[in-house]
Design a protein around this motif. Sequence first.
Motif, PDB file in Angstrom:
ATOM      1  N   ASP A 766       0.842  -1.198   0.000  1.00  0.00           N
ATOM      2  CA  ASP A 766       0.000   0.000   0.000  1.00  0.00           C
ATOM      3  C   ASP A 766       0.881   1.252   0.000  1.00  0.00           C
ATOM      4  O   ASP A 766       1.931   1.286   0.663  1.00  0.00           O
ATOM      5  N   PRO A 767       0.483   2.330  -0.750  1.00  0.00           N
ATOM      6  CA  PRO A 767       1.286   3.561  -0.745  1.00  0.00           C
ATOM      7  C   PRO A 767       1.474   4.154   0.645  1.00  0.00           C
ATOM      8  O   PRO A 767       2.452   4.858   0.892  1.00  0.00           O
ATOM      9  N   ALA A 768       0.523   3.846   1.561  1.00  0.00           N
ATOM     10  CA  ALA A 768       0.631   4.390   2.914  1.00  0.00           C
ATOM     11  C   ALA A 768       1.152   3.363   3.921  1.00  0.00           C
ATOM     12  O   ALA A 768       1.091   3.598   5.132  1.00  0.00           O
ATOM     13  N   ALA A 769       1.636   2.217   3.445  1.00  0.00           N
ATOM     14  CA  ALA A 769       2.129   1.187   4.355  1.00  0.00           C
ATOM     15  C   ALA A 769       3.269   1.731   5.209  1.00  0.00           C
ATOM     16  O   ALA A 769       4.135   2.467   4.718  1.00  0.00           O
ATOM     17  N   SER A 770       3.280   1.384   6.482  1.00  0.00           N
ATOM     18  CA  SER A 770       4.336   1.857   7.366  1.00  0.00           C
ATOM     19  C   SER A 770       5.671   1.262   6.954  1.00  0.00           C
ATOM     20  O   SER A 770       5.751   0.126   6.483  1.00  0.00           O
ATOM     21  N   LEU A 771       6.711   2.046   7.133  1.00  0.00           N
ATOM     22  CA  LEU A 771       8.040   1.621   6.732  1.00  0.00           C
ATOM     23  C   LEU A 771       8.627   0.673   7.773  1.00  0.00           C
ATOM     24  O   LEU A 771       8.279   0.713   8.949  1.00  0.00           O
ATOM     25  N   GLY A 772       9.523  -0.192   7.320  1.00  0.00           N
ATOM     26  CA  GLY A 772      10.246  -1.043   8.251  1.00  0.00           C
ATOM     27  C   GLY A 772      10.073  -2.519   7.952  1.00  0.00           C
ATOM     28  O   GLY A 772       9.480  -2.921   6.944  1.00  0.00           O
ATOM     29  N   ALA A 773      10.630  -3.351   8.857  1.00  0.00           N
ATOM     30  CA  ALA A 773      10.682  -4.802   8.659  1.00  0.00           C
ATOM     31  C   ALA A 773       9.322  -5.436   8.903  1.00  0.00           C
ATOM     32  O   ALA A 773       8.532  -4.971   9.727  1.00  0.00           O
ATOM     33  N   ARG A 774       9.064  -6.520   8.179  1.00  0.00           N
ATOM     34  CA  ARG A 774       7.853  -7.307   8.326  1.00  0.00           C
ATOM     35  C   ARG A 774       8.242  -8.765   8.608  1.00  0.00           C
ATOM     36  O   ARG A 774       9.217  -9.283   8.054  1.00  0.00           O
ATOM     37  N   ASP A 775       7.440  -9.418   9.455  1.00  0.00           N
ATOM     38  CA  ASP A 775       7.595 -10.846   9.682  1.00  0.00           C
ATOM     39  C   ASP A 775       6.780 -11.604   8.646  1.00  0.00           C
ATOM     40  O   ASP A 775       5.751 -11.114   8.159  1.00  0.00           O
ATOM     41  N   ALA A 776       7.236 -12.788   8.319  1.00  0.00           N
ATOM     42  CA  ALA A 776       6.499 -13.652   7.395  1.00  0.00           C
ATOM     43  C   ALA A 776       5.915 -14.822   8.173  1.00  0.00           C
ATOM     44  O   ALA A 776       6.517 -15.309   9.139  1.00  0.00           O
ATOM     45  N   ARG A 777       4.738 -15.256   7.748  1.00  0.00           N
ATOM     46  CA  ARG A 777       4.109 -16.424   8.362  1.00  0.00           C
ATOM     47  C   ARG A 777       3.513 -17.285   7.252  1.00  0.00           C
ATOM     48  O   ARG A 777       2.890 -16.788   6.320  1.00  0.00           O
ATOM     49  N   VAL A 778       3.735 -18.597   7.363  1.00  0.00           N
ATOM     50  CA  VAL A 778       3.092 -19.565   6.475  1.00  0.00           C
ATOM     51  C   VAL A 778       2.344 -20.554   7.357  1.00  0.00           C
ATOM     52  O   VAL A 778       2.913 -21.101   8.311  1.00  0.00           O
ATOM     53  N   THR A 779       1.061 -20.777   7.051  1.00  0.00           N
ATOM     54  CA  THR A 779       0.224 -21.692   7.832  1.00  0.00           C
ATOM     55  C   THR A 779      -0.249 -22.815   6.927  1.00  0.00           C
ATOM     56  O   THR A 779      -0.886 -22.570   5.890  1.00  0.00           O
ATOM     57  N   ASN A 780       0.059 -24.047   7.310  1.00  0.00           N
ATOM     58  CA  ASN A 780      -0.379 -25.206   6.547  1.00  0.00           C
ATOM     59  C   ASN A 780      -1.838 -25.538   6.843  1.00  0.00           C
ATOM     60  O   ASN A 780      -2.382 -25.100   7.876  1.00  0.00           O
ATOM     61  N   PRO A 781      -2.496 -26.327   5.995  1.00  0.00           N
ATOM     62  CA  PRO A 781      -3.912 -26.624   6.207  1.00  0.00           C
ATOM     63  C   PRO A 781      -4.220 -27.257   7.565  1.00  0.00           C
ATOM     64  O   PRO A 781      -5.322 -27.094   8.077  1.00  0.00           O
TER      65      PRO A 781
END
Length: 917
Positions: A766-781
């Motif tokens: 998003d153009p207004a997304a906050s700056l900085g690091a993001r965590d990733a998450r993957v969830t299996n079924p």
Amino acid sequence: MKTKNIVVATLVFLTICLVTKALGGDGKVVVGSPHKMDHNIFYNYNEADMDSFKNAFTEASRLMFNSTNGQMQFGTIRVSKNPSFEDKADFWIHSGADGASAGGIGVLGTPGVHVTMYRERHRFTAEDGPGHNERGQFGIVHELGHHALNLYDEYGNPATGYPDAPCVNGYCISDDSSVACIMDGGTTVHPTHHRTEWCTNPDDGLSTSHITDPLNHQEHMHAEACWETIASYCSSEYGAATTEPAAVNTSDPAGHVNPAWIVIGDQLRYVICVDKSFSMNGSKIAKAKLGADLFVDLGHEGTGERLAVTSFSGGAGFDPPADVDFDLTEVVNDTVKDNARDAIELIDVENMTAIGAGMRVSLDELETLPRDTACAEAVILLSDGEHNYGAEHPDDVIPDLRDRGVRVFTVGLGSPPILDEDLLQHIADETGGLYTHASNEAELAAIYTAYCAEIRGAEVCGEDAGELTPEKYESQEVYVDGFTNEATFVIHWPNGKGALDLELERPDGKIIDPAVAAADPDIKYVEMAYYEFYRVRKPMTGNWKLWIFARGGPSRIPYAAQTLAEAPGVDFSVFVKNHLFKYPQVPIVQASLSAGPHVAGAKVEGVVVRPGAEPGAADTVPLTLYDDGQHIHGDEMADDGIYSNRFLEFSYNGSYQFRFTAANESGREATPDERMNNEWTPKPIPPFRRVAKNTVIIRGLPQAFLRPNITRVDPAEGNQGQTLNVTVSGSNFVDGAVAELLGGGITIHNAIVVDRYKIIANITVDPAASLGARDARVTNPGGLSGYAKGVFMVKEEPDCFPVTYSTYLDWVALGKPNCWCGIYGDPPCPYQCDGDCDCSGSGPPFNYRIYTGDLNCIIAEWKKKIGNPTLNPCADIDHKDSGTPFKYRVYTADLNRVVGNWKKKDAQLPGNCPRPE
């Protein structure tokens, strides 16, 4: 009320275990007519007369015979006061007059799990004890109801804790009760018929039916009467058929035979058995020899210990398939150890893998001496393969090992399918030993060290690892408690001969080095090429430091430090009732902690080492064990010194190693199952720490129960307002997995699971997304998730940003089919490309990168055209002859040379585009 109708659905679902007729250790049921229970007793005090309990156990056998209508009694009872007998014992007898506690429910034959009893209360059988109300046989059989017959108490209220109303004095019967069950109370409470029966279902119409309101513990947990549990459990667990009586008869049936009572010796015998098949060639056999050497050196000379060395292979030209490399010999001095290590060094790899033959020749060595002159006998068997040769399968040898009471400790080196972990776990499980998987040969020395402690009744009280570079040093700290009579401080390293040195610092600051050890008769120092250790008798209580110095050698020297404590009566054992599970069976992991009595109030924390995505790989997840009586944790009773939890975080089929540390900082004596009186107050237990491990094997896991593992996201950054494709890399990704970048402002339009290692997702920042690091998450079924912290960075929107196109089809999608030649190997362009792409008639092919103002600095990968040098397919890049004028720059692939500057319709570029990074 009919007991069978009491159903607790959650317990039926959660309490899942794999049953097997065979048992580990010596405690077992021998099927016959009658069936016989064999037991071991460890006297945890200086017992001069070990016949003092003989009458109590004889009367307990008679009571068991009576209560089962002649179907079950005791068989052989072996007793010892040697600490190496601790983990083989079903009963620990302490001095004093306290109550009794079972070490678990249905755990007969589980090494390290025992019933705790006290001498001055349970050795009396006819109210002739100090309190004039002792009947030791009732306490013995009652605790065996828990330990061997899988029964719970028939007193106390599990809904609110133990003990509680409406029970009288903690029991649901009184001294004059006419109806009672052996599980109704302890030694003190014995009504007129002296509790000679097990309770029955009310529908059977016998006077032994027993239902309480609210439910007692047996009814709450099993939803049935004791006799129903006994019949089903003995059949499934022991293969011993028993029939519920049709009538109540409190008189002794005919045919009871007094159990055999054997006081055994105090010798320790062990055989080191090494796989020398061809696959062990190279570093495997070298590191196996190192671990075996260390095991030999850690032995005690002059104490009656005996050791032998055997090896096995097989195949044409290599018969017999197993060899005795060093005969069973008493370790009278260090020369015997030197000779044993010389024999180990001479072992050479040969051909096949005859595990059965290795087990047989090891047993034959032990059988050169009588069994009952030894306190403990063990085989330490290492293999990296599967049994594939020899006349005897390991299953043919296991009954003979069990009959003699030999525990087999197995080590599996390498990975399936070459390594048969199921077989090695089976051998250990059936003989009361342990199985440990070594994913690489560098782990072998630590495994052999831990096994050495386990076999002789010592324990690991500290374990750490580190890494040094030449001329550097560091320290490891370990707490040595007041229970410890002897401590051994060990370091070992896999490479760099003579690379490390070890010194000790006592709690008072005094340094112990080789010179100090040589002058002190209470200290033994051993230095070898790849390990060193100090053995200290009567060590000072407090925090010790192991100072580890790197002399030279490799640039990186990984090492492991272990401290062993010999402390009779202190025991920390991790166990599961079975070691082979098939989904949806769920292991309940338990730990027994004792320092004389069982210890409540300690912290038991650790990790589970799970199979990784690739052979030889592994990852860890934390696990805490609880002594809180909560069913969700699989714990059976609060504050009984048995710590439990269910393990559900599966990864792959294979071996799961449980590694726990018990830290007793302010613990107390556990609540006994049988109390002396209602004024009982727990005694504090001095501080100590112990380390213990165990292994289970999980099979049949569906993919949905895998936990994803994320290693990286590529690209690792995106700009505000940008739409791009990202690749999530890792393992355990399952079809239908959901990928997320957490923290808000990022939309994932779609995510495709390419394979178990990769997910490709199209995202918009998003153009207004906050700056900085993001965590990733993957969830299996199946609901299990994997996280990775800070793997994607949101950056500020630039004036222009690059977008990479790598195929002709991408360019066509933008409506510019005539302006793209593609990268080498891509589909051909309308304009023929060949090896001379810079329009100059010379030079190898390379790529242009083109910047266009109206396309926000799109980076296009170009292959330089040839043909008519005057024909420029990109003179009008958007083929519209209109729009914002722009100029573009063409760079060579190395980005160091501008090939040309062109300007469209004499307009200027509004702003400067950055060169690519």
